[in-house]
Design a protein around this motif. Structure first.
Motif, PDB file in Angstrom:
ATOM      1  N   VAL A   1     -22.512 -52.897  58.575  1.00  0.00           N
ATOM      2  CA  VAL A   1     -21.733 -52.039  57.762  1.00  0.00           C
ATOM      3  C   VAL A   1     -20.154 -53.018  57.524  1.00  0.00           C
ATOM      4  O   VAL A   1     -19.670 -53.101  58.242  1.00  0.00           O
TER       5      VAL A   1
ATOM      6  N   GLU B   1     -14.656 -42.590  59.971  1.00  0.00           N
ATOM      7  CA  GLU B   1     -16.127 -42.723  59.755  1.00  0.00           C
ATOM      8  C   GLU B   1     -17.111 -43.612  59.847  1.00  0.00           C
ATOM      9  O   GLU B   1     -18.339 -44.015  60.050  1.00  0.00           O
TER      10      GLU B   1
ATOM     11  N   GLU C   1     -18.348 -44.523  62.899  1.00  0.00           N
ATOM     12  CA  GLU C   1     -18.830 -44.125  64.055  1.00  0.00           C
ATOM     13  C   GLU C   1     -20.032 -44.425  62.748  1.00  0.00           C
ATOM     14  O   GLU C   1     -21.446 -44.695  64.150  1.00  0.00           O
ATOM     15  N   LEU C   2     -20.547 -45.052  61.615  1.00  0.00           N
ATOM     16  CA  LEU C   2     -21.792 -45.227  61.360  1.00  0.00           C
ATOM     17  C   LEU C   2     -22.310 -46.417  61.682  1.00  0.00           C
ATOM     18  O   LEU C   2     -23.457 -46.824  62.352  1.00  0.00           O
ATOM     19  N   THR C   3     -21.598 -47.074  62.034  1.00  0.00           N
ATOM     20  CA  THR C   3     -21.942 -48.440  62.449  1.00  0.00           C
ATOM     21  C   THR C   3     -22.373 -48.345  64.358  1.00  0.00           C
ATOM     22  O   THR C   3     -23.425 -49.031  64.347  1.00  0.00           O
TER      23      THR C   3
ATOM     24  N   LEU D   1     -23.632 -45.934  65.133  1.00  0.00           N
ATOM     25  CA  LEU D   1     -24.899 -44.877  65.130  1.00  0.00           C
ATOM     26  C   LEU D   1     -25.766 -46.105  64.513  1.00  0.00           C
ATOM     27  O   LEU D   1     -27.368 -45.371  65.232  1.00  0.00           O
ATOM     28  N   LEU D   2     -25.401 -46.817  64.201  1.00  0.00           N
ATOM     29  CA  LEU D   2     -26.661 -47.846  63.758  1.00  0.00           C
ATOM     30  C   LEU D   2     -27.034 -48.609  64.438  1.00  0.00           C
ATOM     31  O   LEU D   2     -27.565 -49.810  64.213  1.00  0.00           O
TER      32      LEU D   2
ATOM     33  N   CYS E   1     -19.243 -51.045  51.916  1.00  0.00           N
ATOM     34  CA  CYS E   1     -17.958 -49.543  51.631  1.00  0.00           C
ATOM     35  C   CYS E   1     -16.920 -49.734  50.977  1.00  0.00           C
ATOM     36  O   CYS E   1     -15.897 -50.009  51.470  1.00  0.00           O
TER      37      CYS E   1
ATOM     38  N   ILE F   1     -20.408 -41.146  53.727  1.00  0.00           N
ATOM     39  CA  ILE F   1     -20.486 -41.491  55.081  1.00  0.00           C
ATOM     40  C   ILE F   1     -20.677 -40.457  55.946  1.00  0.00           C
ATOM     41  O   ILE F   1     -21.664 -40.136  56.708  1.00  0.00           O
TER      42      ILE F   1
ATOM     43  N   VAL G   1     -23.690 -39.216  55.398  1.00  0.00           N
ATOM     44  CA  VAL G   1     -24.900 -40.055  56.352  1.00  0.00           C
ATOM     45  C   VAL G   1     -24.897 -39.379  57.353  1.00  0.00           C
ATOM     46  O   VAL G   1     -26.368 -39.889  58.121  1.00  0.00           O
ATOM     47  N   ASN G   2     -23.645 -39.660  58.485  1.00  0.00           N
ATOM     48  CA  ASN G   2     -23.277 -39.643  59.982  1.00  0.00           C
ATOM     49  C   ASN G   2     -24.086 -38.395  60.684  1.00  0.00           C
ATOM     50  O   ASN G   2     -24.837 -38.030  61.405  1.00  0.00           O
TER      51      ASN G   2
ATOM     52  N   ILE H   1     -27.788 -38.712  60.006  1.00  0.00           N
ATOM     53  CA  ILE H   1     -28.555 -39.690  61.161  1.00  0.00           C
ATOM     54  C   ILE H   1     -28.585 -38.471  62.347  1.00  0.00           C
ATOM     55  O   ILE H   1     -29.367 -38.237  63.828  1.00  0.00           O
TER      56      ILE H   1
END
Length: 327
Positions: free
Chosen positions: A210, A224, A227-229, A231-232, A269, A314, A317-318, A321
């Motif tokens: 990310v 955020e 957090e996405l990093t 979660l993935l 992003c 984002i 998306v979070n 997920i």
């Protein structure tokens, strides 16, 4: 014969870019009728390193030892590499296109009175020997002839995929202590500061990265994104402006002066996609860009794009997920 300088990680393993260089060396060897490949490492090899290199087709591993090699010194490493090259009569000297690989081989080429090709992607004819390399930060390709011997070049990161040989090499270990002139130790590493730990994984080998650029807004605008990093299960990579502003540490930078990555998925992003950044991420198998500007270079080059503010996209998306995982 082909000689390849192999860089070793603190854990005692050959780094990925050096394994990629060995893979290209094997392709070159096959094209030349099966000439042998020798590897050069600095320091006493850790247990398992020699057989690991043999699995990449290496015939002989030359370990450069002695006080002159306790810390990195580009000229000293070059002197040791030339010692091996001259004793073996190697016609090709290679290394990975890392900062160390490029520095050492520049010394080797200068002392041998031959040109050096940096960041080679592939090779063509053998007579004359022709290589294709990246220039202008990866924005252009240059075809270059290396007619003199030894042919000296470095391999661009992720130009080939590292792969063991079908048949391993002999993997003979030769420990050597070549003489090093005092002048070769004038410029050397005298101390090392450990970087901040990369909590999201190893950037260069990550399958998902990310990315974040100026669009993050500030050092506080990464919540955020981080957090996405997480979660993935991804690694975080940032643009040069982010590190220049002090928002994130330099070891997270992707680009010409940072890490070159080759993930299965890259999610930049708020990154415009300047040529220097593109040089570090163009090997990604798929790119999903999130940006407010539909004409940004990163958006136009991406596999897919979402046009919108990352601080709105984002979090959505979070949330999705988390919702799917909870269900």
């Amino acid at each position: 014969m082909i000689v390849v300088l192999v860089e070793v990680s603190p854990a005692g393993e050959a780094v990925e870019t050096s394994r990629e260089a060995l893979t290209m060396a094997r392709e070159l060897s096959a094209a030349g009728g099966g000439v042998p490949i020798d590897a050069v490492v600095v320091g006493e090899p850790a247990e398992g390193l020699v057989p690991a290199l043999a699995s990449y087709g290496v015939r002989r591993v030359h370990a450069l030892t002695g006080g002159a090699y306790d810390a990195f010194a580009g000229a000293a490493w070059a002197a040791g590499l030339l010692h091996v090259r001259e004793r073996s009569g190697a016609v090709v000297v290679m290394a990975a296109g890392t900062s160390r690989g490029n520095e050492v081989l520049a010394h080797v080429a200068a002392r041998s009175g031959v040109p050096m090709a940096a960041n080679v992607l592939s090779f063509g004819g053998l007579s004359p020997f022709t290589v294709t390399r990246q220039v202008v930060g990866g924005a252009a390709l240059e075809e270059m002839q290396l007619g003199q011997r030894p042919a000296v070049f470095t391999v661009a990161g992720h130009a080939v995929q590292a792969a063991p040989a079908d048949a391993p090499g002999a993997g003979e270990l030769v420990v050597e202590t070549p003489d090093v002139a005092p002048a070769d130790l004038v410029a050397r590493v005298v101390s090392t500061d450990e970087p901040e730990p990369d909590l999201s994984g190893t950037l260069k080998s990550a399958k998902v990265v990310v990315g974040a650029g100026r669009g993050a807004g500030s050092a506080d605008g990464f919540a955020e994104i981080l957090e996405l990093t997480d979660l993935l299960g991804a690694s975080l990579g940032v643009s040069r402006v982010v590190t220049s502003l002090g928002w994130r540490p330099h070891h997270e930078q992707v680009g010409q002066t940072g890490s070159r990555i080759s993930p299965d998925l890259y999610i930049p992003c708020g990154i415009s996609g300047a040529i220097q950044h593109w040089a570090g991420c163009s090997s990604a198998k798929a790119i999903l860009a999130i940006n407010t500007d539909p004409d940004a270079p990163m958006v136009t080059k991406a596999t897919h794009a979402v046009i919108g503010d990352l601080h709105e996209v984002i979090p959505a998306v979070n949330e999705e997920i988390r919702r799917r995982r909870a269900g």
